[in-house]
Motif scaffolding. Structure first.
Motif, mmCIF file in Angstrom:
data_model
loop_
_atom_site.group_PDB
_atom_site.id
_atom_site.type_symbol
_atom_site.label_atom_id
_atom_site.label_comp_id
_atom_site.label_asym_id
_atom_site.label_seq_id
_atom_site.Cartn_x
_atom_site.Cartn_y
_atom_site.Cartn_z
ATOM 1 N N UNK A 304 48.276 -34.625 -14.859
ATOM 2 C CA UNK A 304 48.922 -34.941 -13.585
ATOM 3 C C UNK A 304 50.197 -35.739 -13.816
ATOM 4 N N UNK A 305 50.138 -36.696 -14.724
ATOM 5 C CA UNK A 305 51.330 -37.476 -15.054
ATOM 6 C C UNK A 305 52.420 -36.557 -15.596
ATOM 7 N N UNK A 306 52.066 -35.676 -16.531
ATOM 8 C CA UNK A 306 53.049 -34.783 -17.140
ATOM 9 C C UNK A 306 53.600 -33.759 -16.161
ATOM 10 N N UNK A 307 52.824 -33.422 -15.152
ATOM 11 C CA UNK A 307 53.270 -32.440 -14.164
ATOM 12 C C UNK A 307 54.211 -33.044 -13.135
ATOM 13 N N UNK A 308 54.444 -34.364 -13.230
ATOM 14 C CA UNK A 308 55.419 -34.979 -12.352
ATOM 15 C C UNK A 308 54.848 -35.727 -11.189
ATOM 16 N N UNK A 309 53.573 -36.110 -11.250
ATOM 17 C CA UNK A 309 52.967 -36.807 -10.122
ATOM 18 C C UNK A 309 53.197 -38.307 -10.161
ATOM 19 N N UNK A 310 53.861 -38.816 -11.213
ATOM 20 C CA UNK A 310 53.934 -40.269 -11.360
ATOM 21 C C UNK A 310 54.754 -40.906 -10.259
ATOM 22 N N UNK A 311 56.049 -40.778 -10.326
ATOM 23 C CA UNK A 311 56.889 -41.398 -9.304
ATOM 24 C C UNK A 311 56.852 -42.909 -9.406
ATOM 25 N N UNK A 312 57.874 -43.562 -8.931
ATOM 26 C CA UNK A 312 57.917 -45.017 -9.027
ATOM 27 C C UNK A 312 56.876 -45.685 -8.137
#
Length: 409
Positions: A304-312
């Motif tokens: 999920x992190x690698x797929x771009x779910x992180x965000x600030x």
């Protein structure tokens, strides 16, 4: 397509190679290291073997590179199965230097990251204090304004690699606002005037110590990120590393499970092998099931992190996923190691036995980088903030690593 619930053939092959490398190259070095001290030959070997470059993919002063969370998890899990000391040394380099990679200036990156990646410089992440462990926002280390910058005064405690590190990512209070507001991240070289410390004798024999700051000078060029935004730097770093703490735990659980399976198959009691006793076989089945569930939760959080779910702001649930992965995996590993000791009996309590080693190692991950109780608090808050857990069919319920990635600032 590879989902976060399945490792492909190349990933499995890489993990096997890492385990073999750890057993062949790193375990002998770890055995020669002094307990409770930074093992510089081991750190240097991690650099020479290219493993630190996978944790800190430095691309140059203007672009620090992006860390793949799943790679980090697979690295930590694989090394932990064969050599916990190597796993910990690698993770501490990543944790200490990631803020520089992600938020540092060009000169900061150019000065330190090549040295850290090569294993020539030891890094440390200095957040916790005697009165600010799980409640990291309560930190009191003061950064007092001077003509040319600030002077740091106060104490840090339970800092891995302290007091022997070459550089520290230090979080200090630059403003009067309470809580997370007014915290700034600084890069502090280990030989800075006024910086001292002492090692602590911990349950697991890793380098951990205190740091004392007696008017340690830092300038504008030592700020990591923006003044007053240091707590965000700390939390975004922990969002990345929390799933990989879970991966470390999964690696220890797998090692303990393998040892228990071997012992139960070979040890004879009550007229047959232990594995034929229902009490033992059911225990082994429970250990294996929980370990697999923990691994899947870790992989899902990393993907999920690698797929771009992180965000600030943690939109998409990365804070919740990271907390879930760390919570479940560390609690599972503690259970599995304890059960493996029970299956082995007294021999597992002998100094030098693999399970005696793992029993001491497995306790700390339930405390550091946010204790179990803190993870439950994060999960609960995120559930209410985002309107509950993801449901099947929603875009972020099964992240696709091949999908276009949203930017992370």
């Amino acid at each position: 397509m590879t989902t976060p619930f399945t490792l492909d053939g190349e990933q499995r092959k890489w993990c096997a190679e890492l385990r073999a490398l750890a057993a062949r190259e790193l375990r002998p070095l770890a055995r020669e290291g002094a307990p409770g001290r930074v093992d510089r030959p081991l750190v240097q070997a991690l650099g020479e073997l290219g493993l630190l470059a996978r944790v800190l993919p430095y691309q140059g002063p203007e672009d620090g590179g992006r860390v793949r969370a799943l790679d980090l998890c697979l690295l930590r899990e694989s090394l932990a199965q064969e050599c916990t000391e190597a796993e910990t040394a690698l993770a501490l380099q990543g944790l200490g230097a990631y803020p520089v990679l992600r938020y540092g200036t060009g000169p900061q990156r150019a000065r330190w990251l090549p040295e850290v990646v090569a294993g020539r410089a030891v890094a440390a992440f200095a957040l916790s204090e005697p009165g600010a462990g799980s409640d990291a926002a309560a930190l009191e280390l003061r950064a007092e304004r001077t003509t040319g910058g600030w002077r740091l005064t106060g104490e840090k405690c339970w800092i891995s690699n302290a007091p022997e590190a070459d550089l520290y990512t230090v979080f200090a209070r630059t403003g009067p606002a309470p809580g997370a507001a007014g915290v700034t991240a600084f890069l502090v070289p280990g030989d800075s005037p006024g910086l001292g410390g002492r090692p602590l004798d911990m349950l697991a024999p890793h380098p951990v110590g205190t740091l004392t700051f007696d008017a340690v000078p830092v300038g504008p060029g030592d700020v990591i990120g923006e003044v007053g935004a240091g707590f965000r730097v700390a939390m975004r770093t922990l969002d990345l590393f929390r799933p990989s703490v879970g991966a470390f735990a999964v690696g220890m659980a797998r090692a303990a499970l393998d040892a228990a399976l071997t012992h139960a198959g070979e040890r004879r009691a009550f007229g047959g092998p232990l594995k034929d006793l229902q009490a033992v076989s059911h225990q082994l089945a429970e250990m294996a099931t929980r370990t697999e569930a923990a691994a899947l939760l870790v992989y899902a959080a990393a993907a999920a992190y690698d797929a771009g779910e992180a965000g600030e702001a943690g939109e998409g649930g990365i804070a919740r996923r990271s907390a879930m992965a760390k919570l479940f995996a560390t609690e599972t590993a503690h259970y599995v190691v304890d059960a493996a000791v029970q299956i082995h009996g007294a021999r597992a309590l002998e100094r030098g036995h693999l399970l005696e080693h793992l029993y001491r190692e497995v306790r700390a991950p339930r405390v550091y980088e946010g204790a179990t109780e803190v993870q439950r608090t994060i999960i609960a808050k995120e559930l209410y903030r985002t309107g509950g857990p993801p449901r099947t069919g929603e875009p972020h319920s099964v992240p696709d690593p091949s999908a276009p990635r949203s930017p992370r600032s």
